[in-house]
Design an enzyme around this catalytic site. Sequence first.
Site, PDB file in Angstrom:
ATOM      1  N   LYS A  11     -33.312   3.775  -5.315  1.00 50.92           N
ATOM      2  CA  LYS A  11     -34.627   3.359  -5.363  1.00 50.92           C
ATOM      3  C   LYS A  11     -35.191   4.697  -3.552  1.00 50.92           C
ATOM      4  O   LYS A  11     -36.029   4.811  -3.867  1.00 50.92           O
ATOM      5  CB  LYS A  11     -35.434   2.251  -5.539  1.00 50.92           C
ATOM      6  CG  LYS A  11     -35.296   1.679  -6.043  1.00 50.92           C
ATOM      7  CD  LYS A  11     -35.412  -0.151  -6.195  1.00 50.92           C
ATOM      8  CE  LYS A  11     -35.294  -0.449  -7.962  1.00 50.92           C
ATOM      9  NZ  LYS A  11     -35.818  -1.636  -7.765  1.00 50.92           N
ATOM     10  N   THR A  45      -5.460  10.457  -0.025  1.00 53.02           N
ATOM     11  CA  THR A  45      -6.654  10.592   0.460  1.00 53.02           C
ATOM     12  C   THR A  45      -6.706  11.784   1.271  1.00 53.02           C
ATOM     13  O   THR A  45      -6.044  12.799   1.704  1.00 53.02           O
ATOM     14  CB  THR A  45      -6.590   9.111   1.926  1.00 53.02           C
ATOM     15  OG1 THR A  45      -5.405   8.842   2.010  1.00 53.02           O
ATOM     16  CG2 THR A  45      -6.506   8.453   0.323  1.00 53.02           C
ATOM     17  N   HIS A  94       0.705  -1.352  -0.161  1.00 50.42           N
ATOM     18  CA  HIS A  94       0.067  -0.050  -0.224  1.00 50.42           C
ATOM     19  C   HIS A  94       0.871   1.241   0.274  1.00 50.42           C
ATOM     20  O   HIS A  94       0.453   2.504  -0.617  1.00 50.42           O
ATOM     21  CB  HIS A  94      -1.010   0.369   1.525  1.00 50.42           C
ATOM     22  CG  HIS A  94      -2.086   0.603   1.344  1.00 50.42           C
ATOM     23  ND1 HIS A  94      -2.586   1.454   0.017  1.00 50.42           N
ATOM     24  CD2 HIS A  94      -3.040   1.171   2.524  1.00 50.42           C
ATOM     25  CE1 HIS A  94      -3.568   2.731   0.828  1.00 50.42           C
ATOM     26  NE2 HIS A  94      -3.733   1.713   1.421  1.00 50.42           N
TER      27      HIS A  94
END
Length: 620
Positions: free
Chosen positions: A417, A458, A333
Amino acid sequence: MSQKNYSLAAAAPISKATNPYPVDTSVGPMLRYQKSLPRLPVPALSETLEKYLKSVKPLVNEEEFAKTVAAVTEFQKPGGIGEELQRRLLEKANNPNVINWLEEWWNELAYFGYRDPVCVYVSYFFAYKDDKIRKDPAARAASVITAALEFRKLVVEEQLEPEYARNLPLCMDSYKMMFNACRYPKKPTDFELTFDPATNNHMTVIRKNKFFIVDLVKDGTQLSTSEIESQIKKVYELAGNAKDPPIGAFTTENRDNWTNYRNLLLSASPENEKLLKKIESSVFAVCLDDTTPVTRDELSHACWVGDGRNRFFDKSLQFIIFENGKAGFCGEHSSMDGTPTCRLNDFICTSIANNKVNHGSPNVRSGLPVPEQLRFTLNKDILDAIAKAENNFDALVAKHDLRVLSYQGYGKNGIKKLRFSPDAYVQMIIQLAYYKMHGVSKATYESAQTRKFAHGRTEVCRSCSADSAAWVKAMEDPHVPIETKAKLGHKAITSHVKYMAEAVEGRGCDRHLLGLRMSLKPNEEPPLIFTDTTYAKSTHWNLSTSQLSSEYFDGYGWGEVVPDGYGIAYQINANVLHFNVVSMHLNNEHMCHYLKEAADEMKQVFEYAQAKEGHVPAKL
């Protein structure tokens, strides 16, 4: 501590009419906007401090909050230390030689200077859904390798289309760290190297803890899928049944220990350094495990950590193939967040599933070189060190528990929805589940990508807010009317959407506060805002969360970031919500139960509210 990245941006083309950035024609399409990307901004001091105070309110009592208000007031006094630190930070941000003011600090603090093992604390994984056609592990491995090489070609030739968010291109700089890359242990801080893809077209294959080098090009032509499969079968044959001492276990160690062990390897024989370099310079690693995971829990755990031996966790990319044909991926990472590797792995799985991979000729050319086994010179000191690394790894993994919840009730389509942002909605599922289990709201980290800025990585979206805290209390109170619960839930989700929108613009409070803190000189006393207990409490991430989604993944996850916290990675697929819960045995099975319960109850509340409003959603 490492933090994880957030959902993959849709790679939709930008029209010339809406694209505000000039195109650089001296590079390939992948990097054509790179020089035009804006710089990461430094938010106004008042904006960040106001956001910070608002975010800590639900985490502390009134007395603690009053102390924090006083600390913030002192910090932002005209002519005070806050203004001075802001001035220094702006000076750095405006330096023409600095591409991104945060980059060096963040890479050092979160990754290279971080000394705990990358596995379990930094690495992350994707578990693939089954390939119904390729159940044989050699065939599965060969197809994954071929698809990965197609993606590599796009990256190396700079033909990969950039990713976009809201019609703006994202930074593609980290793709240079994807292939032929490796992290190196060093005191006091690690580093990463990449190797020339033109001259390094070999992969590392690991089987029974043994390392093999397989050339992927012969006579100037890439091996076909059939040829790769034949080479993988040769590795299975050459590896046999006996296991070698697991040199790969060193990469599971504390980084200072691994630095010492690497020096041991180098001192044992000059040949060892050459052998290590072959691994480090390879395109990627392929781990042929001898286990047969069946359940989602088993597969996820095997992709995340495996047995800690048949791995080389410092490689940027590790593809994992199991004895029963299941497969997955483990990523390093440090230099690259999850969105690029999510795109890579989604490309691999999607291309194979839709028969879009160019597998080449089914014939296997004669004279393929036999896979080269790397035979390290090992002495007693090295063997003793390997044994210590194995014991440390086993003890570390034993402290952890991983559980998977595949919630089949509804997914992204159902949430839409209900007219909510799917990501914000799922964040509230997590907030409600935690409150159900622990009876309190705690600091929550959701990773927000800032790749719209040059070299952006980030920012934190603080998911626990005053609005979410009020809503979860109402949800658990049987005396609160369902209409009120729905109204408060809508407010909490809206609040989250707003914070996330600001975070991706580089206007969260965490990275700015970090920059201010790092702008202090060594002899300067930290201001009260940073020594205040509230600051520590608000950055103690009891919930560390992020989303990366693909319809072809059956798992995605990583570890917790504090000992009393959870790492909750999630996927929002069309009709399924997938949660991966990791903690140090904090009753993960109960957390999974409450996540399901929260998702069920939220659906009931919001469907009822829609019906009352006269907007009855289709059955979810």
